[in-house]
Design an enzyme around this catalytic site. Structure first.
Site, PDB file in Angstrom:
ATOM      1  N   ASP A 101      11.932   1.256   2.617  1.00  0.00           N
ATOM      2  CA  ASP A 101      11.679  -0.150   2.329  1.00  0.00           C
ATOM      3  C   ASP A 101      10.341  -0.597   2.912  1.00  0.00           C
ATOM      4  O   ASP A 101       9.965  -0.187   4.017  1.00  0.00           O
ATOM      5  CB  ASP A 101      12.810  -0.993   2.922  1.00  0.00           C
ATOM      6  CG  ASP A 101      12.613  -2.479   2.694  1.00  0.00           C
ATOM      7  OD1 ASP A 101      12.772  -2.916   1.551  1.00  0.00           O
ATOM      8  OD2 ASP A 101      12.288  -3.181   3.664  1.00  0.00           O
ATOM      9  N   GLU A 146       8.822   2.347  -1.217  1.00  0.00           N
ATOM     10  CA  GLU A 146       8.555   1.042  -1.828  1.00  0.00           C
ATOM     11  C   GLU A 146       7.125   0.674  -1.449  1.00  0.00           C
ATOM     12  O   GLU A 146       6.863   0.239  -0.329  1.00  0.00           O
ATOM     13  CB  GLU A 146       9.531  -0.020  -1.324  1.00  0.00           C
ATOM     14  CG  GLU A 146       9.312  -1.361  -2.008  1.00  0.00           C
ATOM     15  CD  GLU A 146      10.014  -2.524  -1.334  1.00  0.00           C
ATOM     16  OE1 GLU A 146      10.285  -3.519  -2.016  1.00  0.00           O
ATOM     17  OE2 GLU A 146      10.278  -2.440  -0.118  1.00  0.00           O
TER      18      GLU A 146
END
Length: 550
Positions: A221, A275
């Site tokens: 993330d 990401e």
């Protein structure tokens, strides 16, 4: 332009070790997928009960957004304990069973790791708050004196990804105002100091913890944000590459090389997907060098409008960015942060951007649905891996009329209500045409479902050959059996204005008509799949088709 299979050649050559190169990966948002215990919140029991559905859909892996112990201040991205499953979702034993049961159906599991921050309930941060300024406990985070008289002003004027400031002031043991701590997201998500050896060691141990339990890969993330410039400079004007104080700093790459070493230490190497929101394609590609991540999310494509030149440019630049590092591209139409494609593609401005998201933007769902079907075949035909967000295979629209009292996303509250937030794409899935929660569970749903939600349900679409679900099943089945779609060869074809046309392999052609009028199909021997009805030998507007060319 031609891209041969050898373009993407890399270390992994077998189906086992290179599965991620052209996999279909289904994103599960656990709170909203299926509720197994009837408390209104999706859980691991619910996912386990629906594994046959995922197998019948034809996916290769499932990616779980965080299922760890969390106060859920940001939907689980505020992790309190990486080695425990949140009680709302189940237990560690259930997670282990789910991983094994999915594997038995040929489905791998990917989990989310959030390196930038933890929850303010994490034991490290609780210890840091209880400790004195300058203590070892505080060195794992970014505590800093304030500016101005009595330190009353935050150390910087940086703006949070969730709107508002990035610093929160603490209180000393005697109740007087104390230091400030950094949080690039919500105040409940204190940023970690990646200069501290404990932080790096702990995350590599967490990777091993889940890899040892059979997890096949991790999604990283906010992968460009963990490293900070400790001088905390002001953000003024354009930042030179690598010099932004908290985005895409060069020190990140050494961290991910360490993670790659952990992933490669297993008999079946594990996969890393990042990401990575970066406009600079060269900087983007640096994360995909052979000793770093295997793949990264392609947000550029997802943010483009339904316009042929824009989509072609995105596809072209994506393929070109991946070529030098030998990594496969990834394609996706949405995720748990993004307006659903059926709604987005029906708008006058069909691109996506957080800054432009507002309440009350008109949409034409019929147009959006037609385009979303065509977009599914477009992305499904491109080389690389395909990410599918839960519910997109059902054609779910964004729920834009949630009661204000039901909204939970911090993006809404920290923008003082300007941003509608992300709850509209997180409404629990409908499995049946009726019932108190349309088959989601026996006890309602944590976000209210619209009255007509049942028309989108799995049971309503399952036996309808013209449904969105049937289209996705047919598309994923062809991806699995067609050698051209399992390979990586890709060539643009000459086409009329408003049309995207390319060939995969020797004999599979994909055409997408984004223009205002129908166009004639090129010579072909058969139609493999179309996103909508063809008009004889004409391809209607907002329609895609896969053809056998010979």
């Amino acid at each position: 332009m031609s891209t041969s299979t050898s373009t993407f050649a890399r270390n992994a050559s077998t189906e086992s070790t290179g599965w991620w190169r052209n996999a279909v990966i289904y994103q599960v948002y656990p709170r909203s997928f299926a509720d197994g215990n009837g408390d209104g919140t999706g859980d691991l029991a619910g996912v386990r009960s629906r594994l046959p559905y995922l197998a019948s859909l034809g996916v290769d892996a499932i990616w779980f957004t965080p299922w760890y112990s969390s106060p859920l201040a940001d939907g689980g991205y505020d992790v309190a304990d990486y080695r425990a499953i949140d009680p709302a979702f189940g237990t560690l034993e259930e997670a282990e069973s789910l991983i094994a049961e999915a594997a038995a159906l040929g489905i791998r599991t990917i989990v989310d790791i959030v390196p930038n921050h933890v929850s303010d309930r994490h034991e490290w941060f609780r210890a840091a708050l209880a400790a004195e300024p300058g203590s070892p406990e505080r060195q794992r985070f970014w505590f800093h004196p304030g500016r101005g008289e009595d330190g009353a002003e935050p150390p910087t004027e940086w703006v949070s990804s969730f709107s508002g400031g990035t610093w929160t002031r603490t209180a000393n043991a005697d109740g007087t105002p104390g230091e400030w701590y950094l949080h690039l997201f919500a105040p409940q998500q204190p940023d970690l100091n990646w200069n501290h050896p404990d932080v790096r060691r702990e995350h590599e141990d967490v990777l091993r913890f889940w890899f040892d339990r059979g997890v096949a890969g991790i999604r990283i993330d906010s992968a460009t944000m963990p490293v900070k410039d400790p001088s905390f400079p002001a953000l003024v004007g354009e930042q030179r590459p690598g010099e932004h104080p908290f985005v895409d700093r060069d020190e990140l790459h050494d961290i991910y090389r360490g993670w790659r070493a952990v992933a490669d230490s297993y008999d079946e190497p594990r996969m890393l997907v990042g990401e990575i929101w970066l406009a600079d394609q060269q900087r983007f590609a640096r994360y995909l060098r052979p000793d770093e991540m295997h793949t990264a999310f392609n947000f550029d494509f997802m943010m483009r409008p339904w316009e042929p030149a824009q989509l072609r440019a995105s596809i072209q630049s994506t393929v070109e960015a991946h070529r030098p590092v030998g990594a496969p591209p990834t394609w996706t139409l949405s995720n748990h942060d993004v307006t659903r494609p059926v709604t987005r593609f029906g708008r006058e401005d069909s691109s996506f951007g957080f800054a432009a998201r507002r309440f009350g933007i008109p949409t034409d769902l019929a147009t959006g649905r037609r385009r979303a079907r065509a977009a599914a075949l477009l992305t499904g035909a491109l080389p690389g891996s395909l990410y599918l967000y839960q519910g997109d295979e059902l054609g779910l629209p964004e729920v834009e009329d949630l009661p204000l009292g039901a909204l939970q996303d911090p993006m809404h509250f920290r923008s003082e209500g300007v941003d509608p937030g992300r709850d509209g794409c997180r409404v629990p899935l409908p499995w049946t045409a009726d019932g108190s929660s349309f088959g989601f569970g026996d006890g309602g749903s944590w976000l209210p479902q619209p009255a007509g939600w049942g028309e989108y349900s799995v049971s309503s679409q399952e036996d309808d050959p013209g449904s969105m679900l049937s289209l996705y099943r047919a598309m994923l089945s062809l991806r699995r059996v067609e050698p051209a779609l399992r390979g990586e060869a890709f060539d643009w074809l000459d086409s009329a204005d408003g049309v995207l046309a390319f060939r995969r392999g020797e004999d599979l052609v994909c055409l997408v008509n984004l223009g205002p009028t129908p166009i004639p199909l090129p010579p072909h021997t058969s139609v493999l799949l179309a996103s909508g009805d063809l008009d004889g030998e004409l391809l209607p507007t907002d329609t895609a088709v896969w053809l056998r060319s010979r």
